[in-house]
Design a protein around this motif. Structure first.
Motif, PDB file in Angstrom:
ATOM      1  N   GLY A  51      11.036 -11.420  -5.503  1.00 20.87           N
ATOM      2  CA  GLY A  51      11.325  -9.991  -6.009  1.00 20.87           C
ATOM      3  C   GLY A  51      10.473  -9.896  -7.263  1.00 20.87           C
ATOM      4  N   LEU A  52      10.380 -11.177  -8.207  1.00 18.22           N
ATOM      5  CA  LEU A  52       9.771 -11.053  -9.508  1.00 18.22           C
ATOM      6  C   LEU A  52       8.293 -10.773  -8.910  1.00 18.22           C
ATOM      7  CD1 LEU A  52      11.558 -13.859 -11.311  1.00 18.22           C
ATOM      8  CD2 LEU A  52      11.985 -11.472 -11.413  1.00 18.22           C
ATOM      9  N   LEU A  53       7.625 -11.472  -7.954  1.00 16.62           N
ATOM     10  CA  LEU A  53       6.229 -11.203  -7.873  1.00 16.62           C
ATOM     11  C   LEU A  53       5.803  -9.859  -7.371  1.00 16.62           C
ATOM     12  CD1 LEU A  53       5.552 -14.644  -6.126  1.00 16.62           C
ATOM     13  CD2 LEU A  53       4.619 -14.160  -8.119  1.00 16.62           C
ATOM     14  N   VAL A  54       6.740  -9.229  -6.633  1.00 12.25           N
ATOM     15  CA  VAL A  54       6.345  -7.861  -6.107  1.00 12.25           C
ATOM     16  C   VAL A  54       5.922  -7.018  -7.562  1.00 12.25           C
ATOM     17  CG1 VAL A  54       7.482  -5.530  -5.295  1.00 12.25           C
ATOM     18  CG2 VAL A  54       7.973  -7.855  -4.332  1.00 12.25           C
ATOM     19  N   ASP A  55       6.527  -7.212  -8.592  1.00 15.56           N
ATOM     20  CA  ASP A  55       6.120  -6.207  -9.535  1.00 15.56           C
ATOM     21  C   ASP A  55       4.700  -6.516 -10.142  1.00 15.56           C
ATOM     22  OD1 ASP A  55       8.559  -4.898  -9.458  1.00 15.56           O
ATOM     23  OD2 ASP A  55       9.459  -6.218 -11.044  1.00 15.56           O
ATOM     24  N   ARG A  56       4.265  -7.827  -9.797  1.00 16.13           N
ATOM     25  CA  ARG A  56       3.037  -8.296 -10.516  1.00 16.13           C
ATOM     26  C   ARG A  56       1.923  -8.041  -9.406  1.00 16.13           C
ATOM     27  NH1 ARG A  56       3.322 -11.066 -15.388  1.00 16.13           N
ATOM     28  NH2 ARG A  56       5.450 -11.527 -16.057  1.00 16.13           N
ATOM     29  N   LEU A  57       2.162  -8.517  -8.445  1.00 15.22           N
ATOM     30  CA  LEU A  57       1.062  -8.499  -7.308  1.00 15.22           C
ATOM     31  C   LEU A  57       1.244  -7.248  -6.429  1.00 15.22           C
ATOM     32  CD1 LEU A  57       1.422 -12.369  -6.170  1.00 15.22           C
ATOM     33  CD2 LEU A  57      -0.089 -11.110  -8.031  1.00 15.22           C
ATOM     34  N   GLY A  58       2.190  -6.534  -6.328  1.00 11.91           N
ATOM     35  CA  GLY A  58       2.075  -5.491  -5.169  1.00 11.91           C
ATOM     36  C   GLY A  58       2.715  -5.846  -4.022  1.00 11.91           C
ATOM     37  N   SER A  59       3.359  -4.902  -3.297  1.00 13.17           N
ATOM     38  CA  SER A  59       4.034  -5.142  -1.937  1.00 13.17           C
ATOM     39  C   SER A  59       2.891  -5.647  -0.986  1.00 13.17           C
ATOM     40  CB  SER A  59       4.808  -4.038  -1.499  1.00 13.17           C
ATOM     41  OG  SER A  59       5.967  -3.824  -2.477  1.00 13.17           O
ATOM     42  N   ARG A  60       1.871  -5.026  -0.926  1.00 15.57           N
ATOM     43  CA  ARG A  60       0.835  -5.156   0.462  1.00 15.57           C
ATOM     44  C   ARG A  60       0.439  -6.417   0.277  1.00 15.57           C
ATOM     45  NH1 ARG A  60      -3.578  -2.253   2.984  1.00 15.57           N
ATOM     46  NH2 ARG A  60      -3.370  -0.693   1.770  1.00 15.57           N
ATOM     47  N   ARG A  61       0.194  -7.098  -0.833  1.00 13.59           N
ATOM     48  CA  ARG A  61      -0.408  -8.468  -0.616  1.00 13.59           C
ATOM     49  C   ARG A  61       0.567  -9.406  -0.330  1.00 13.59           C
ATOM     50  NH1 ARG A  61      -3.487  -9.125  -6.671  1.00 13.59           N
ATOM     51  NH2 ARG A  61      -5.064  -7.779  -6.235  1.00 13.59           N
ATOM     52  N   SER A 109      10.586   2.050  -1.203  1.00 16.19           N
ATOM     53  CA  SER A 109      11.397   2.735  -2.441  1.00 16.19           C
ATOM     54  C   SER A 109      10.075   3.361  -3.264  1.00 16.19           C
ATOM     55  CB  SER A 109      11.860   1.617  -3.136  1.00 16.19           C
ATOM     56  OG  SER A 109      12.902   1.190  -2.742  1.00 16.19           O
ATOM     57  N   ASN A 110       8.855   2.720  -3.122  1.00 16.00           N
ATOM     58  CA  ASN A 110       7.855   3.066  -4.149  1.00 16.00           C
ATOM     59  C   ASN A 110       6.859   3.804  -3.513  1.00 16.00           C
ATOM     60  OD1 ASN A 110       8.978   1.774  -6.268  1.00 16.00           O
ATOM     61  ND2 ASN A 110       7.859  -0.082  -5.967  1.00 16.00           N
ATOM     62  N   GLY A 111       6.564   3.639  -2.140  1.00 15.43           N
ATOM     63  CA  GLY A 111       5.602   4.253  -1.340  1.00 15.43           C
ATOM     64  C   GLY A 111       5.572   5.620  -0.532  1.00 15.43           C
ATOM     65  N   ALA A 169      -5.157  -1.429   7.030  1.00 15.23           N
ATOM     66  CA  ALA A 169      -4.384  -0.101   6.985  1.00 15.23           C
ATOM     67  C   ALA A 169      -4.694   0.662   5.590  1.00 15.23           C
ATOM     68  CB  ALA A 169      -2.724  -0.416   7.214  1.00 15.23           C
ATOM     69  N   ASP A 170      -4.780   1.857   5.958  1.00 12.65           N
ATOM     70  CA  ASP A 170      -4.942   2.422   4.428  1.00 12.65           C
ATOM     71  C   ASP A 170      -3.995   3.497   3.878  1.00 12.65           C
ATOM     72  OD1 ASP A 170      -6.054   4.011   2.528  1.00 12.65           O
ATOM     73  OD2 ASP A 170      -7.032   5.455   3.682  1.00 12.65           O
ATOM     74  N   PHE A 171      -3.103   2.894   2.799  1.00 13.53           N
ATOM     75  CA  PHE A 171      -2.012   3.709   2.366  1.00 13.53           C
ATOM     76  C   PHE A 171      -2.062   3.324   0.971  1.00 13.53           C
ATOM     77  CE2 PHE A 171      -0.664  -0.746   3.830  1.00 13.53           C
ATOM     78  CZ  PHE A 171       0.121  -1.040   2.765  1.00 13.53           C
ATOM     79  N   ASP A 172      -1.164   4.145   0.360  1.00 15.19           N
ATOM     80  CA  ASP A 172      -0.895   4.039  -1.317  1.00 15.19           C
ATOM     81  C   ASP A 172       0.448   3.682  -1.303  1.00 15.19           C
ATOM     82  OD1 ASP A 172      -0.590   4.497  -3.974  1.00 15.19           O
ATOM     83  OD2 ASP A 172      -0.786   6.545  -3.978  1.00 15.19           O
ATOM     84  N   THR A 174       2.246   3.223  -4.114  1.00 18.88           N
ATOM     85  CA  THR A 174       3.110   3.873  -5.113  1.00 18.88           C
ATOM     86  C   THR A 174       2.903   5.513  -4.914  1.00 18.88           C
ATOM     87  OG1 THR A 174       0.984   4.137  -6.556  1.00 18.88           O
ATOM     88  CG2 THR A 174       2.325   1.979  -6.645  1.00 18.88           C
ATOM     89  N   ALA A 175       2.853   5.905  -3.740  1.00 19.20           N
ATOM     90  CA  ALA A 175       2.794   7.404  -3.643  1.00 19.20           C
ATOM     91  C   ALA A 175       4.107   8.077  -3.843  1.00 19.20           C
ATOM     92  CB  ALA A 175       2.456   7.777  -2.220  1.00 19.20           C
ATOM     93  N   GLY A 176       5.183   7.336  -3.378  1.00 17.89           N
ATOM     94  CA  GLY A 176       6.375   7.845  -3.548  1.00 17.89           C
ATOM     95  C   GLY A 176       6.870   7.854  -5.026  1.00 17.89           C
ATOM     96  N   ILE A 177       6.423   6.750  -6.112  1.00 18.87           N
ATOM     97  CA  ILE A 177       6.732   7.097  -7.405  1.00 18.87           C
ATOM     98  C   ILE A 177       5.895   8.364  -7.941  1.00 18.87           C
ATOM     99  CG2 ILE A 177       6.105   6.113  -9.355  1.00 18.87           C
ATOM    100  CD1 ILE A 177       6.640   3.336  -8.348  1.00 18.87           C
ATOM    101  N   GLU A 178       4.560   8.537  -7.397  1.00 12.25           N
ATOM    102  CA  GLU A 178       3.642   9.938  -7.998  1.00 12.25           C
ATOM    103  C   GLU A 178       4.420  11.072  -7.605  1.00 12.25           C
ATOM    104  OE1 GLU A 178       0.182   8.714  -5.980  1.00 12.25           O
ATOM    105  OE2 GLU A 178      -0.455   7.103  -7.492  1.00 12.25           O
ATOM    106  N   ALA A 179       5.119  11.295  -6.275  1.00 10.46           N
ATOM    107  CA  ALA A 179       5.726  12.112  -5.887  1.00 10.46           C
ATOM    108  C   ALA A 179       6.775  12.549  -6.738  1.00 10.46           C
ATOM    109  CB  ALA A 179       6.087  12.276  -4.391  1.00 10.46           C
ATOM    110  N   ALA A 180       7.752  11.615  -7.041  1.00 12.68           N
ATOM    111  CA  ALA A 180       8.872  11.803  -7.851  1.00 12.68           C
ATOM    112  C   ALA A 180       8.472  12.310  -9.340  1.00 12.68           C
ATOM    113  CB  ALA A 180       9.758  10.655  -7.895  1.00 12.68           C
TER     114      ALA A 180
END
Length: 429
Positions: A51-61, A109-111, A169-172, A174-180
């Motif tokens: 959970g701590l690594l998600v914020d640093r490395l991102g979910s995709r990785r 949650s973020n995408g 796969a091609d996706f963003d 953080t798209a959910g955060i940007e939409a919010a």
């Protein structure tokens, strides 16, 4: 969805493979229980650092790494020369799989657009349920026609293929955060840029709160209120019951079915048929039990709109206590009572999850919810993995199988008692 389904495919295929390992390696249930506890324990223990690594490395990785790691671990399992090799490869699987839940839930949650986030969580849960039910079924069917090592390698291919898709796969994410952010800016300030900047600053602040050991300890103190501490103990009891019950259940079902209906293989296959040697009806009853859990999750999810999560949590834990006490007497009464109590067990065992997750959310501060769920999965899958060792020891040294179910009933009753305390006292933050 692919990763969620595969995580649970591997998790619940291991008990199917254990029915083969008990014979092939001439090992006691206590020793094999300790071996699989290593992998299952790491599966839960890694959720917190994951959970701590998600914020640093991102979910995709992390999700792609999880997929490749699980696939390679099952390839290694296929080549394991001994029980020690199995322990090592299961440890590798547990480490790889442990990062999935925090990374996957963060990605949704973020995408995903906030207006469609509920739909996304619904599909995500369905994928997990499919892996829970049909992964073990695939393992059981493949064992009819192939050696267990071939089965392990075949399962590994699925995860590698999903990892390749994840890389391409091609996706963003953080798209959910940007939409919010855009919605907040237009609606509150009349200026999209100002709202976007303000909201993004808040999001960045929350995402990078934990930068050091001191921040982690401070965040943990903020999470562990009196109420959340009780919730953690409840989910810990649930984890011990879950892992203890499911790990050796295929082997226990085999004994109960032999006593109830005899060796059904003699009525289906020729005595010298290779299929007769590999066919084990208990594996399919086990899959049916897991499938009943899908209905349990759906029912509990609907009930959450009508009752407090603490009440649902206490009720289901009480039902699990009753089912555990009644399991052996009903199993001895014949095949139909055995099938009925197995279905009831699967329904309740997985039906508890929506109540558990909603209770964790109710007793954790919003700014620390990720950390709260990290501790939750540590309790359920990490410390809860000791349930496999406990049941293995009881099976090895107790005089009757009934002792296993009585021990597990005591664990469920302890959780029910703690959940009742939550229900009767006002401990929500």
């Amino acid at each position: 969805m692919a990763a969620h389904g595969l995580v649970h495919t591997y998790e619940l295929s291991i008990p199917i493979l254990m029915t083969v390992w008990l014979t092939e390696f001439s090992v006691t249930a206590a020793v094999l229980g300790a071996v699989v506890t290593v992998g299952y324990g790491l599966f839960g223990a890694g959720a917190l650092p994951g959970g701590l690594l998600v914020d640093r490395l991102g979910s995709r990785r992390l999700i792609v790494g999880c997929l490749f790691g699980m696939g390679l671990a099952f390839f290694g399992l296929a080549l394991a020369p001994s029980l020690a090799g199995i322990a090592v490869t299961l440890a590798l699987w547990g480490t790889a799989a442990s990062v999935y839940h925090p990374a996957g839930l963060a990605l949704i949650s973020n995408g995903v657009d906030p207006d469609r986030r509920g739909v996304a969580f619904g599909y995500h849960g369905m994928a997990g349920n499919a892996g829970i039910a049909f992964g073990p079924l695939a393992a059981a069917v493949l064992l009819l026609v192939a050696d267990w090592r071939v089965v392990a390698a075949a399962l590994g291919v699925l995860s590698i293929a999903a990892g390749v898709v994840g890389l391409s796969a091609d996706f963003d994410e953080t798209a959910g955060i940007e939409a919010a952010d855009g919605a907040d800016g237009d609606g509150e300030n009349g200026n999209g840029a100002d709202g976007d900047d303000a909201t993004r600053d808040d999001a960045d602040s929350d995402a990078t709160t934990i930068r050091s050991l001191g921040d982690f300890l401070a965040g943990s103190r903020r999470v562990f209120t009196a109420g959340f501490t009780l919730v953690f103990l409840v989910v810990l009891c649930n984890g011990l019951f879950y892992r203890g019950m499911l790990t050796f259940l295929p082997e226990l079902l085999r004994e109960f079915l032999l006593a109830a209906v005899g060796d059904v293989r003699l009525g289906i296959f020729a005595p010298d048929s290779p299929l007769a040697e590999e066919f084990d009806v208990s594996r399919y009853v086990y899959v049916g039990l897991l499938t009943a859990g899908i209905a349990g999750q759906y029912t509990s999810g609907r009930l959450l709109d009508r009752i407090e999560p603490e009440r649902g949590l206490a009720t289901v834990l009480f039902l699990l206590t009753v089912i555990a006490v009644a399991f052996v007497p009903l199993a001895a009464a014949g095949v139909l009572p055995l099938l009925a109590v197995s279905a009831a067990l699967g329904f309740a065992l997985f039906g508890i999850q929506p109540f558990s997750q909603a209770t964790v959310a109710a007793y954790s501060p919003p700014e620390s919810r990720g950390l709260s769920f990290g501790f939750t999965y540590l309790g359920i899958f990490g410390i809860g993995a000791l349930g496999a060792t406990i049941v293995g020891v009881v099976l090895t040294y107790a005089a009757a199988d009934a002792a296993v179910f009585l021990v597990l009933a005591a664990v469920a009753l302890a959780g029910c008692t703690l959940a009742t305390v939550l229900l009767r006292r006002d401990l929500r933050p």
